[in-house]
Design a protein around this motif. Structure first.
Motif, mmCIF file in Angstrom:
data_model
loop_
_atom_site.group_PDB
_atom_site.id
_atom_site.type_symbol
_atom_site.label_atom_id
_atom_site.label_comp_id
_atom_site.label_asym_id
_atom_site.label_seq_id
_atom_site.Cartn_x
_atom_site.Cartn_y
_atom_site.Cartn_z
ATOM 1 N N GLU A 25 4.402 3.682 -3.089
ATOM 2 C CA GLU A 25 5.030 3.635 -4.517
ATOM 3 C C GLU A 25 4.134 3.517 -5.753
ATOM 4 O O GLU A 25 3.209 2.490 -6.161
ATOM 5 C CB GLU A 25 5.584 2.604 -4.657
ATOM 6 N N HIS A 34 1.641 -0.977 -10.841
ATOM 7 C CA HIS A 34 1.313 -0.872 -9.937
ATOM 8 C C HIS A 34 1.958 -0.066 -9.098
ATOM 9 O O HIS A 34 2.082 1.672 -9.408
ATOM 10 C CB HIS A 34 1.919 -1.888 -9.771
ATOM 11 N N HIS A 36 1.603 0.328 -5.039
ATOM 12 C CA HIS A 36 1.515 -0.321 -3.547
ATOM 13 C C HIS A 36 2.028 0.715 -2.612
ATOM 14 O O HIS A 36 2.108 1.951 -2.297
ATOM 15 C CB HIS A 36 3.168 -0.972 -3.009
ATOM 16 N N VAL A 38 2.707 0.916 1.455
ATOM 17 C CA VAL A 38 2.904 0.347 2.982
ATOM 18 C C VAL A 38 2.909 1.222 3.946
ATOM 19 O O VAL A 38 3.683 1.393 4.319
ATOM 20 C CB VAL A 38 4.539 0.103 2.449
ATOM 21 N N THR A 66 7.478 7.813 -5.305
ATOM 22 C CA THR A 66 7.666 7.271 -4.638
ATOM 23 C C THR A 66 7.449 8.805 -3.150
ATOM 24 O O THR A 66 7.767 10.010 -3.862
ATOM 25 C CB THR A 66 8.686 6.292 -3.883
#
Length: 107
Positions: A25, A34, A36, A38, A66
């Motif tokens: 993301e 930002h 991220h 995962v 995403t």
């Protein structure tokens, strides 16, 4: 003999390099910048490294994205895990140290 030892070690610690699905993301806006990553289906341990394969392009300003891709997880060995935990504890203890000393006021 060496392959047998490697197989035994891997049976104790698990595989050293694992490729897993990963959700990335990214947001690039006035309020937030930002990214991220995962990894899915794996528990990360202290000292593990994660490398995202085929990262998505950075969205334009004001956008978010995403992206589904894969990630390669490089597992840390027992000594690296121990060292990472000791270093993290030392850094945390340093945070406790600052800010609690009395101020000295000049006359």
């Amino acid at each position: 003999m060496r392959k047998a030892l490697e197989a035994f070690w891997e049976s104790l610690t698990g595989p050293r390099v694992v490729t897993v699905p990963c959700t990335v993301e990214i947001e690039r806006s006035f309020d937030s910048l930002h990214a991220h990553a995962v990894p899915e289906g794996i528990t990360l341990r202290p000292g593990d490294r994660v490398v995202v394969n085929n990262p998505p392009p950075v969205p334009e300003f004001g956008g978010a994205t995403t992206y589904e891709t894969t990630a390669t997880v490089y597992r840390a060995g027992p000594l690296t895990q121990l060292w990472t935990e000791i270093a993290a504890f030392a850094e945390l203890a340093e945070l406790y140290h600052c800010g609690f000393e009395p101020k000295e006021y000049g006359a």
